[in-house]
Scaffold this active site. Structure first.
Site, PDB file in Angstrom:
ATOM      1  N   SER A 130     -65.599  54.808 109.774  1.00 19.72           N
ATOM      2  CA  SER A 130     -65.621  53.737 110.787  1.00 19.72           C
ATOM      3  C   SER A 130     -67.072  53.555 111.198  1.00 19.72           C
ATOM      4  O   SER A 130     -67.892  54.465 111.027  1.00 19.72           O
ATOM      5  CB  SER A 130     -64.786  54.175 111.997  1.00 19.72           C
ATOM      6  N   TYR A 176     -62.466  60.303 118.820  1.00 20.92           N
ATOM      7  CA  TYR A 176     -62.465  59.475 117.605  1.00 20.92           C
ATOM      8  C   TYR A 176     -63.881  59.374 117.035  1.00 20.92           C
ATOM      9  O   TYR A 176     -64.093  59.541 115.829  1.00 20.92           O
ATOM     10  CB  TYR A 176     -61.899  58.089 117.944  1.00 20.92           C
TER      11      TYR A 176
HETATM   12  N1  LIG Z   1     -58.367  48.935 112.530  1.00 19.42           N
HETATM   13  C1  LIG Z   1     -59.633  49.158 112.830  1.00 19.42           C
HETATM   14  O1  LIG Z   1     -60.236  48.454 113.663  1.00 19.42           O
HETATM   15  C2  LIG Z   1     -60.408  50.251 112.112  1.00 19.42           C
HETATM   16  C3  LIG Z   1     -61.808  50.235 112.201  1.00 19.42           C
HETATM   17  C4  LIG Z   1     -62.537  51.235 111.556  1.00 19.42           C
HETATM   18  C5  LIG Z   1     -61.888  52.217 110.842  1.00 19.42           C
HETATM   19  N2  LIG Z   1     -60.529  52.214 110.777  1.00 19.42           N
HETATM   20  C6  LIG Z   1     -59.890  53.296 110.032  1.00 19.42           C
HETATM   21  O2  LIG Z   1     -59.095  52.760 109.001  1.00 19.42           O
HETATM   22  C7  LIG Z   1     -58.048  53.677 108.683  1.00 19.42           C
HETATM   23  C8  LIG Z   1     -56.736  52.933 108.609  1.00 19.42           C
HETATM   24  O3  LIG Z   1     -56.411  52.409 109.897  1.00 19.42           O
HETATM   25  P1  LIG Z   1     -55.628  51.020 110.094  1.00 19.42           P
HETATM   26  O4  LIG Z   1     -56.500  50.160 110.907  1.00 19.42           O
HETATM   27  O5  LIG Z   1     -55.099  50.541 108.807  1.00 19.42           O
HETATM   28  O6  LIG Z   1     -54.475  51.488 111.094  1.00 19.42           O
HETATM   29  P2  LIG Z   1     -52.911  51.695 110.888  1.00 19.42           P
HETATM   30  O7  LIG Z   1     -52.262  50.499 110.319  1.00 19.42           O
HETATM   31  O8  LIG Z   1     -52.436  52.249 112.188  1.00 19.42           O
HETATM   32  O9  LIG Z   1     -52.850  52.813 109.757  1.00 19.42           O
HETATM   33  C9  LIG Z   1     -52.992  54.177 109.974  1.00 19.42           C
HETATM   34  C10 LIG Z   1     -52.205  54.865 108.880  1.00 19.42           C
HETATM   35  O10 LIG Z   1     -52.419  56.263 108.949  1.00 19.42           O
HETATM   36  C11 LIG Z   1     -51.182  56.912 108.752  1.00 19.42           C
HETATM   37  N3  LIG Z   1     -51.198  58.198 109.438  1.00 19.42           N
HETATM   38  C12 LIG Z   1     -51.497  58.459 110.732  1.00 19.42           C
HETATM   39  N4  LIG Z   1     -51.348  59.762 110.981  1.00 19.42           N
HETATM   40  C13 LIG Z   1     -50.955  60.340 109.819  1.00 19.42           C
HETATM   41  C14 LIG Z   1     -50.634  61.659 109.442  1.00 19.42           C
HETATM   42  N5  LIG Z   1     -50.696  62.669 110.309  1.00 19.42           N
HETATM   43  N6  LIG Z   1     -50.273  61.897 108.161  1.00 19.42           N
HETATM   44  C15 LIG Z   1     -50.190  60.889 107.258  1.00 19.42           C
HETATM   45  N7  LIG Z   1     -50.485  59.617 107.565  1.00 19.42           N
HETATM   46  C16 LIG Z   1     -50.854  59.348 108.834  1.00 19.42           C
HETATM   47  C17 LIG Z   1     -50.143  55.981 109.363  1.00 19.42           C
HETATM   48  O11 LIG Z   1     -48.869  56.182 108.767  1.00 19.42           O
HETATM   49  P3  LIG Z   1     -47.681  56.946 109.520  1.00 19.42           P
HETATM   50  O12 LIG Z   1     -47.715  56.535 110.945  1.00 19.42           O
HETATM   51  O13 LIG Z   1     -46.452  56.491 108.783  1.00 19.42           O
HETATM   52  O14 LIG Z   1     -47.935  58.399 109.319  1.00 19.42           O
HETATM   53  C18 LIG Z   1     -50.700  54.618 108.997  1.00 19.42           C
HETATM   54  O15 LIG Z   1     -50.192  54.147 107.775  1.00 19.42           O
HETATM   55  C19 LIG Z   1     -58.103  54.764 109.771  1.00 19.42           C
HETATM   56  O16 LIG Z   1     -58.758  55.904 109.281  1.00 19.42           O
HETATM   57  C20 LIG Z   1     -58.924  54.117 110.863  1.00 19.42           C
HETATM   58  O17 LIG Z   1     -59.565  55.063 111.676  1.00 19.42           O
HETATM   59  C21 LIG Z   1     -59.768  51.257 111.391  1.00 19.42           C
END
Ligand SMILES: NC(=O)c1ccc[n+]([C@@H]2O[C@H](COP(=O)([O-])OP(=O)(O)OC[C@H]3O[C@@H](n4cnc5c(N)ncnc54)[C@H](OP(=O)(O)O)[C@@H]3O)[C@@H](O)[C@H]2O)c1
Length: 257
Positions: free
Chosen positions: A141, A154
């Site tokens: 991130s 975070y």
């Molecule tokens: N959205 C943003 O603004 C943003 C910005 C920068 C970086 N990111 C990063 O991008 C990545 C994906 O995030 P996203 O935005 O796509 O959010 P998201 O849709 O909430 O996806 C997060 C995913 O992680 C999985 N997850 C969470 N805890 C887990 C665990 N203990 N074991 C296995 N899977 C787990 C969730 O699946 P389950 O709940 O089914 O386990 C979900 O599919 C993350 O690392 C996040 O920090 C996001």
């Protein structure tokens, strides 16, 4: 970035592949002919994305649990061969002022975002080095490159992910394996919607105001789309990116560099 012919016929792992960024990455990789194992804790989300491509296979697993990840590797690799590509994408974010952050919240955030990333890639390292090929990509991130208020665990976890990536890049440099991180700014996914909801609840601002305030952190004044992150990942997976290792690539409209 036409990497498709160079990377088809391989097997990739995408954690958190049932939603958001992970889903976009899984679909992009599958679209180039790669078999993709996606994991997460919710079976229904995994089944949904697996239903979108014959090349995507869901296995429920928790990245914070070493036994769960070992069993995922055992099953996925026996069915589709060793992982050539591992994308540590699973993550979660909460939001509280640092002085109100409980030890439990701190620990949970580090467990999922940092320890989970380590447990995701660790089982792949020896095999990739022995085969002299492999791609490891962390979805970190901009919070891995700069500080933001009210998300101390975070930010600490994502800085840790960038450090882990750099350590592994140094360790694998002579083995034909590359290790990189992509660092998105705010991406339009469920995680962003949850952040907007928290701002609304905690500040009384409207969803529109919260949305505009988060979008303004990006100098381009917009949110990143999951497909933009997937495109960078696809490029890193290709032969053309063989000398790119140890890099934290900001996908943020110029918010960080
Ligand atoms: N959205 C943003 O603004 C943003 C910005 C920068 C970086 N990111 C990063 O991008 C990545 C994906 O995030 P996203 O935005 O796509 O959010 P998201 O849709 O909430 O996806 C997060 C995913 O992680 C999985 N997850 C969470 N805890 C887990 C665990 N203990 N074991 C296995 N899977 C787990 C969730 O699946 P389950 O709940 O089914 O386990 C979900 O599919 C993350 O690392 C996040 O920090 C996001």
């Amino acid at each position: 970035m036409t990497a498709a012919p160079a990377i088809s016929g391989k097997h990739a792992l995408v954690t958190g592949g049932g939603s958001g960024v992970g889903r976009a990455i899984a679909l992009a990789l599958a679209g180039t002919g790669i078999d993709v194992t996606v994991c997460g804790r919710r079976d229904a989300e995994l089944a949904k994305v697996a239903g979108e491509s014959d090349r995507i296979f869901g296995i429920a697993a928790d990245v914070t649990n070493e036994v769960s990840m070992a069993s995922l590797y055992q099953r996925a690799e026996s069915e589709r061969g060793p992982f050539d590509i591992v994308i540590a994408n699973a993550g979660m974010a909460g939001s509280t002022p640092a002085h109100k952050t409980t030890l439990a919240d701190w620990q949970k955030t580090l467990d999922v975002n940092l320890t989970g990333a380590f447990l995701t890639v660790k089982p792949a390292l020896a095999g990739m080095a022995a085969r002299k090929t492999g791609r490891i990509i962390f979805i970190a991130s901009t919070a891995g490159l700069k500080g933001y208020a009210y998300v101390a665990p975070y930010v600490a976890a994502k800085h840790g992910v960038v450090g882990l990536m750099r350590a592994l890049a140094a360790e694998t440099a002579k083995s034909g394996v590359t290790v990189n991180a992509v660092c998105p700014g705010f991406v339009e996914t469920d995680m962003l919607e949850e952040s907007i909801q928290r701002i609304v609840e905690k500040t009384g601002r409207s969803a529109g105001e919260a949305r505009a305030s988060l979008a303004s952190t990006n100098p381009q004044g917009r949110f990143i789309q999951p497909q933009e992150v997937a495109a960078a990942v696809l490029w890193l997976c290709g032969e053309a990116a063989s000398s790119i290792t140890g890099q934290a690539i900001s996908i943020s409209g110029g918010e960080t560099w």
